[in-house]
Design an enzyme around this catalytic site. Structure first.
Site, mmCIF file in Angstrom:
data_model
loop_
_atom_site.group_PDB
_atom_site.id
_atom_site.type_symbol
_atom_site.label_atom_id
_atom_site.label_comp_id
_atom_site.label_asym_id
_atom_site.label_seq_id
_atom_site.Cartn_x
_atom_site.Cartn_y
_atom_site.Cartn_z
ATOM 1 N N LYS A 150 0.865 -1.176 0.000
ATOM 2 C CA LYS A 150 0.000 0.000 0.000
ATOM 3 C C LYS A 150 0.902 1.226 0.000
ATOM 4 O O LYS A 150 1.542 1.527 1.009
ATOM 5 C CB LYS A 150 -0.915 0.049 1.225
ATOM 6 C CG LYS A 150 -1.938 -1.090 1.292
ATOM 7 C CD LYS A 150 -1.426 -2.242 2.095
ATOM 8 C CE LYS A 150 -2.465 -3.359 2.203
ATOM 9 N NZ LYS A 150 -1.911 -4.563 2.839
ATOM 10 N N ASP A 155 3.318 14.329 -4.801
ATOM 11 C CA ASP A 155 4.257 15.375 -5.226
ATOM 12 C C ASP A 155 5.710 15.094 -4.829
ATOM 13 O O ASP A 155 6.527 16.023 -4.754
ATOM 14 C CB ASP A 155 3.846 16.741 -4.658
ATOM 15 C CG ASP A 155 2.605 17.311 -5.343
ATOM 16 O OD1 ASP A 155 2.229 16.788 -6.399
ATOM 17 O OD2 ASP A 155 2.030 18.273 -4.804
ATOM 18 N N ASP A 324 13.358 -5.472 21.856
ATOM 19 C CA ASP A 324 14.250 -4.906 22.870
ATOM 20 C C ASP A 324 14.222 -3.377 22.949
ATOM 21 O O ASP A 324 15.185 -2.771 23.437
ATOM 22 C CB ASP A 324 15.700 -5.356 22.620
ATOM 23 C CG ASP A 324 15.894 -6.845 22.895
ATOM 24 O OD1 ASP A 324 15.047 -7.432 23.594
ATOM 25 O OD2 ASP A 324 16.889 -7.409 22.400
#
Length: 400
Positions: A150, A155, A324
């Site tokens: 996705k 611009d 972590d």
């Protein structure tokens, strides 16, 4: 006569099943021979915003597209009409008529836009293409590959990637209720890599190359990150490297959990050497048999002292891994075989110098606190029918 018909039908079904198996195996072999291994882009420094709510996501996305002056590049796995999908398409059409160059790339099977809609988009000036159209000679295998990325680039200055598709369910207007997902809005240096990825995908789908395109931003921001683009080869290897580096704890959030043996072993090994492993999954399901397939892995996880949490507030679709407190991964890839070996995926890897790791960890932990923990008793209480579905789902898990 009846017996002959039955025998004929059974024979045809067997031949069809054999063809599917041969097609899939040979298709995967060719895919693995031809696919590029997962590409880790160079370290970039950008500005980021982690979005976890669909209404907020579409509000931000629509505002950015509304302000576009040169181009809007959007690729998506699923886009649906009517509702929010129709609103996005209407906005893209209007921008195209105003002279903004709009390129829209969608998965061939994930997005079933009406033919009339596609004709209307093209008449408005939008350049449209399908990713992963079925191809000879391996029709069944190629039809099962998915363009799961996705991407939106506006611009060359603003970009998005993550888990949200385009449909009313992503804003909670569905039987699944509230929809939790993770998506990232970015500015500055990383845009170069997202633009490159989109244009590569566009070219592979047969789209014409752009002319006089506004260049992507090269300005640096505060957040260190790397983009990982995968197409069914090499993603699991990268993930195992990070799992092997874990020392204290790992948070894994995914809508599906069908990791296969290699990733499952890496997770079990983490737990055995003392790493605390917490896994967040949805309680509800949006796909038949995927949750059933996940149960095949749960007993081993629980025996290794991993914690499995089920999100109960609505439907959970987020994809994130935190290790972590100094590494986070957010993107489109799920913890399943399809993401590792079939799909085109796109993920961001964040490093300890920035704030995104802290933000992602806080959000995932908060979602885990509101979840229900699965116990060994829950596994033992499953019905024989549920266990039978798990066995069947495991058999076809490469396709789920």
């Amino acid at each position: 006569m009846f017996t002959t018909i039955v025998i004929t039908i059974i024979a045809l079904l067997l031949l069809l099943a054999i063809w599917f198996i041969i097609d899939f195996r040979l298709g995967r072999k060719r895919h693995q021979q031809q696919a590029s291994t997962a590409k880790m882009f160079p370290m970039r420094h950008s500005e980021t915003e982690l979005i976890k709510d669909g209404r907020r996501f579409f509000q931000r996305l629509f505002t950015d597209i509304e302000q576009a002056q040169d181009h809007v590049h959007t690729s998506v796995f699923i886009i649906k009409e009517p509702g929010i999908g129709a609103q996005l398409l209407a906005l893209l059409e209007r921008k195209a008529r105003d002279g903004v160059k709009v390129r829209l790339l969608v998965d061939r099977f994930g997005s079933r836009l009406a033919t009339a809609t596609i004709h209307r988009l093209k008449r408005s000036g939008i350049s449209f293409a399908y990713a992963h159209k079925p191809k000879f000679p391996f029709i069944f295998y190629s039809a099962n590959r998915r363009y799961h990325r996705k991407i939106t680039v506006v611009d060359g200055k603003i970009a998005y990637l993550g888990g949200f598709n385009v449909g009313d369910e992503y804003v909670g207007k569905d039987k699944l209720g509230y929809w939790r997902d993770y998506h990232v809005r970015m500015e500055k240096e990383i845009i170069t890599d997202l633009q490159e990825t989109f244009l590569d995908d566009w070219a592979e789908a047969g789209g014409a190359p752009p002319a006089n395109l506004m260049p992507a931003s090269t300005e640096q921001g505060p957040e260190p990150m790397q983009l990982l683009a995968s197409e069914g080869l090499g993603y699991a290897d990268e993930l195992i490297k990070w799992f092997d580096s874990a020392e204290n704890y790992v948070l894994i959030a995914s809508p599906y959990y069908v990791p296969g043996r290699q990733i499952q072993d890496a997770i079990i090994n983490m737990a055995k050497r003392g790493v605390k492993v917490d896994i967040l999954l949805p309680q509800k399901k949006d796909h038949p048999l995927v949750k059933d397939a996940a149960f095949a892995y749960f007993e081993e996880l629980l025996q290794a002292k991993c914690n499995i949490h089920e999100y109960i507030t609505g439907f959970f679709h987020g994809k994130a891994i935190v290790i972590d407190g100094h590494f986070a991964n957010i993107g489109s890839a799920k913890v399943d075989k399809r993401s590792f070996f079939l799909n085109d995926e796109l993920d961001l890897f964040f490093h300890q110098q920035g704030e995104m790791v802290t933000t992602a960890e806080a959000i995932v932990r908060n979602d885990m606190q509101a979840a229900k923990q699965i116990t060994m008793q829950d596994l033992e209480n499953r019905t024989w029918f549920e266990k039978a579905k798990t066995k069947f789902a495991t058999w076809i898990s490469d396709l789920l």
